[in-house]
Design an enzyme around this catalytic site. Sequence first.
Site, PDB file in Angstrom:
ATOM      1  CE1 TYR A 326      -2.568  -3.334   1.288  1.00 44.78           C
ATOM      2  CE2 TYR A 326      -2.011  -2.736   3.528  1.00 44.78           C
ATOM      3  CZ  TYR A 326      -2.551  -3.631   2.633  1.00 44.78           C
ATOM      4  OH  TYR A 326      -3.074  -4.809   3.079  1.00 44.78           O
ATOM      5  CE  LYS A 427      -0.571   5.754   5.391  1.00 45.18           C
ATOM      6  NZ  LYS A 427      -1.736   5.919   6.310  1.00 45.18           N
ATOM      7  CE  LYS A 596      -8.358  -6.267   7.947  1.00 42.17           C
ATOM      8  NZ  LYS A 596      -7.183  -5.653   8.594  1.00 42.17           N
ATOM      9  CG  HIS A 640      -8.015   3.032   6.547  1.00 44.63           C
ATOM     10  ND1 HIS A 640      -7.216   4.124   6.302  1.00 44.63           N
ATOM     11  CD2 HIS A 640      -7.206   2.101   7.105  1.00 44.63           C
ATOM     12  CE1 HIS A 640      -5.973   3.856   6.687  1.00 44.63           C
ATOM     13  NE2 HIS A 640      -5.936   2.637   7.186  1.00 44.63           N
ATOM     14  NE  ARG A 733      -5.795  -9.315   4.441  1.00 44.40           N
ATOM     15  CZ  ARG A 733      -4.899  -8.389   4.780  1.00 44.40           C
ATOM     16  NH1 ARG A 733      -4.661  -8.102   6.066  1.00 44.40           N
ATOM     17  NH2 ARG A 733      -4.220  -7.749   3.849  1.00 44.40           N
ATOM     18  CB  ALA A 734      -0.428 -12.823   3.692  1.00 40.70           C
TER      19      ALA A 734
END
Length: 775
Positions: A326, A427, A596, A640, A733-734
């Site tokens: 990300y 970011k 999730k 988020h 999940r990873a």
Amino acid sequence: MTETDAEPHKARLLLADLRPYMPVLAAVLAALALWMLWSGWQQTKDETRRAALTQNRDTVVQLTQRTIDGERERLRERLASVPVQAALASGDLAAAARVLGTDWNTAEDVALYPTDLAAPYDALPSGGYGRIAVAEAALSEDQAVMWVIREGDGPRVALAAPARVGGETVAVAYVRLSLSRATAGLEAVEVADDTYLALRQGGVSLLERGNADYAVAGERMAMAIPGTGLRVAAAVPARTINPLGLEPDPSFAVGALMLLLAYLVFRLPKRIRDPRVVDHGDAPTLAQALVDGPGDAGADAAARVAVRDAPKAQPVRIDRGIFRAYDIRGIVDESLDTGVAELIGHAIGSLMHDKGLNDIVVGRDGRLSGPDMVAGLVQGLRRAGRQVIDVGMVPTPVIYYGAYHLRTGCCVSVTGSHNPPDYNGFKIVVGGETLSGDAIVDLYARIAEDRLFSAPEPGGISQREIEADYVERIASDVQIDRPLKVVVDAGNGVAGEIGPRVLAAIGAQVEPLYCEIDGTFPNHHPDPSDEKNLHDLKQMVERFDADLGIAFDGDGDRLGVVTRDGENIFADRLLMLFAADVLERNPGAVIVYDVKCTGRLPGHILRHGGSPLMWKTGHSLIKAKMRETEAELAGEMSGHFFFGERWYGFDDGIYAAARLLEILAARPESPSAVLKALPNGVSTPEIKVDAPGGDPHTFVERFVAQAAFEGGARLSTIDGLRVDWTDGWGLVRASNTTPVLVLRFDGDSDEALARIREDFRAQLLQVDAGLVLPF
């Protein structure tokens, strides 16, 4: 001269003095006259155009309503017909659907489903969410409904109605029609090129006619089509404003009078003689008697300031591992330093050069390493010739806002987000898109392969303060109906200053907690998704008898919420509240959520008329999916929230907090009661497990290949492996940011949760018996 002659003489002198100015006065009067006449003509034209458009709009509303009402009535009549009733009574829904669709030439698809809608739910996602949403609406409203949905290769008109036998609802009927059934009314009217008409549902224009440049003003003259959820938007050019505020007829009259006056003033100087003027014949004037001297002027030499190029960067080793899914993130003085930051800035600037982008906004959070990281980043950006706008120490969403507000489309937030104090990162937004995945890897490749653009001269740098603009932008749109007392815990992160300012500006009473910006985070880790970091906030909410507790993460792009009762409201439940609010104004809108989130969320979205879409975890991945699907709202379990409606579509914990207070203040119940009423079950927080060999992705690949779940389980491999049952779900999940596996389990009851968790435990240990599981 006698006293009697003196007065006319003074008047002649005054007129003579004014004579040089009279042509100018006449020209001004003529210009004003023409302006008045032109504005009167334009006002008349505006009124005619507006009246014609209003008539067209009303005609479209009537035609569209008549068409839709006719199709709904046809559906009701056919459901009540003897052949359909007989098929329904026998329980043969397929036969009932065939009879229902017989000779219905405008119908593209006809179906009848049991009231549990099991078949369309099982067909997801290929079957489409739209038909489920309209069917759920028909059942909940207990009447025939009409929506425009996206199905097949584009938007379609969808009808749904309860199918009853003897007063009992036994099924729900679904009929799909061509979009032309809704747009025929708009297509039938003549629309002038200087006006605009559109058929809209929510934030989507289904058909536009006329000049699309006026689309943004279309809601000012919009009219709803009763009973459909559709509306006709209309717009004309801005009204011509008369300089004196007059209507057309007075404008013509005043203009004509002023034109006459201008003519008289223009003619008057020819009738005025100056008594002081004496005719000297051909005698030379003083100017004629003067001899012109040489007027040679030397040219000034232009001073030039030499601009030196930025110094060449020394070779710097760079760790491939800091380039994450990300964003870019590493540990300061281990994998990150000023030299690495400069190379990253140079790579970003080179990408901007390739895309023809010049200006970029840069800001940072409150970490101690922030100034050095920004200095290196800016040096690299300037080396690539980019113009840098430094907005200082502000939250990440304020930096995102700066890219829109300052019209750069590019920005970099220097932040370690919720990570420990020795972390920092970047970011990155370029051309309006948040970089992720391959785009992040490409920055590393540019550096490794020395594909960096160096400008002939370095770019410039300027400083701007945009915090006040950000606060004003939110407060001008969001104001709460009644005062709410909130405790704000910023965890000593960078949102500690502006977060409380925003909430106070919208009308809240704010009690700050740990809002002093301190990059060492002395009180607790700035991560509201971790329950232990909310302990002090819960205590202060109780002590202040506050309505709510608000928590921000280290850079302000995530939100956490606790109630007066001390309950932590997980982000997926908050997303339910946000979705219901957004869908009131945007029926049928796409709502994106990550893997999730609770299994109760998609059903909640459908019941409120939306289209749920599950996607991969990650702020940049969610934003990309949001842009692709034109979603109005998105959210992640991490906190988020991304508002496309009324905001810019980026993740913003501060703005999300403002929208939350707006919703809660509009309800008569207490905030705790509203939040407690949201659908809930029994769930775990995120469980993080060290990945074998520090490689979570390889483990997850093995788990997906070997796992075998039973009991009607539905498997999804969008991001890791998510398994849904009718009474709960589980996920492995990873993590894309740390070498761990991320697990979460959710059930309708304690028994269901225990069963699902144990099933996953057994499957995980089959893949690697040495895995250390905390459950």
